[in-house]
Motif scaffolding. Structure first.
Motif, mmCIF file in Angstrom:
data_model
loop_
_atom_site.group_PDB
_atom_site.id
_atom_site.type_symbol
_atom_site.label_atom_id
_atom_site.label_comp_id
_atom_site.label_asym_id
_atom_site.label_seq_id
_atom_site.Cartn_x
_atom_site.Cartn_y
_atom_site.Cartn_z
ATOM 1 N N ARG A 10 0.834 -1.209 0.000
ATOM 2 C CA ARG A 10 0.000 0.000 0.000
ATOM 3 C C ARG A 10 0.865 1.254 0.000
ATOM 4 N N GLU A 11 1.925 1.227 0.800
ATOM 5 C CA GLU A 11 2.805 2.381 0.884
ATOM 6 C C GLU A 11 3.508 2.639 -0.446
ATOM 7 N N ARG A 12 3.988 1.573 -1.101
ATOM 8 C CA ARG A 12 4.657 1.733 -2.393
ATOM 9 C C ARG A 12 3.686 2.223 -3.461
ATOM 10 N N VAL A 13 2.456 1.713 -3.423
ATOM 11 C CA VAL A 13 1.434 2.152 -4.373
ATOM 12 C C VAL A 13 1.143 3.633 -4.179
ATOM 13 N N MET A 14 0.959 4.056 -2.926
ATOM 14 C CA MET A 14 0.634 5.451 -2.667
ATOM 15 C C MET A 14 1.811 6.368 -2.977
ATOM 16 N N ALA A 15 3.022 5.877 -2.809
ATOM 17 C CA ALA A 15 4.193 6.673 -3.180
ATOM 18 C C ALA A 15 4.191 6.926 -4.687
#
Length: 95
Positions: A10-15
């Motif tokens: 999720r964090e990589r996607v949002m980044a």
């Protein structure tokens, strides 16, 4: 029943989304549904502090500690840059 996506994903996607990537492109890159990317981006505030996107207080605390360390290192780097910018450039002559 399927498992929920990891916080890391999720964090990589949002980044990627906050970096300006299109939701469809991001979904294809990470092999997830476009609807998931859209849903997460709607929940994700524009001036977001990493870690507050997730419910886990432990993760939020860790991220805040890391952000503090980055800020301290950034101040040190700026101090070093300022110290070097005060010096006159050294010019070598090839005589």
């Amino acid at each position: 029943m399927t498992r929920p996506y990891s916080n890391d994903l999720r964090e990589r996607v949002m980044a990627a989304v906050t970096a300006g990537r299109n939701c469809r492109v991001v979904a294809e890159r990470f092999d997830i549904a476009v609807s998931s990317v859209v849903k997460w981006s709607q929940r994700y505030p524009p001036n977001h502090i990493l870690g507050s996107f997730f419910d886990d207080d432990k993760d939020a605390t860790l991220v805040q500690q890391l952000m503090h360390q980055i800020a301290v290192r950034d101040r040190k780097l700026k101090a070093i840059q300022a110290a070097f910018s005060d010096e006159k450039p050294k010019v070598r002559s090839h005589a």
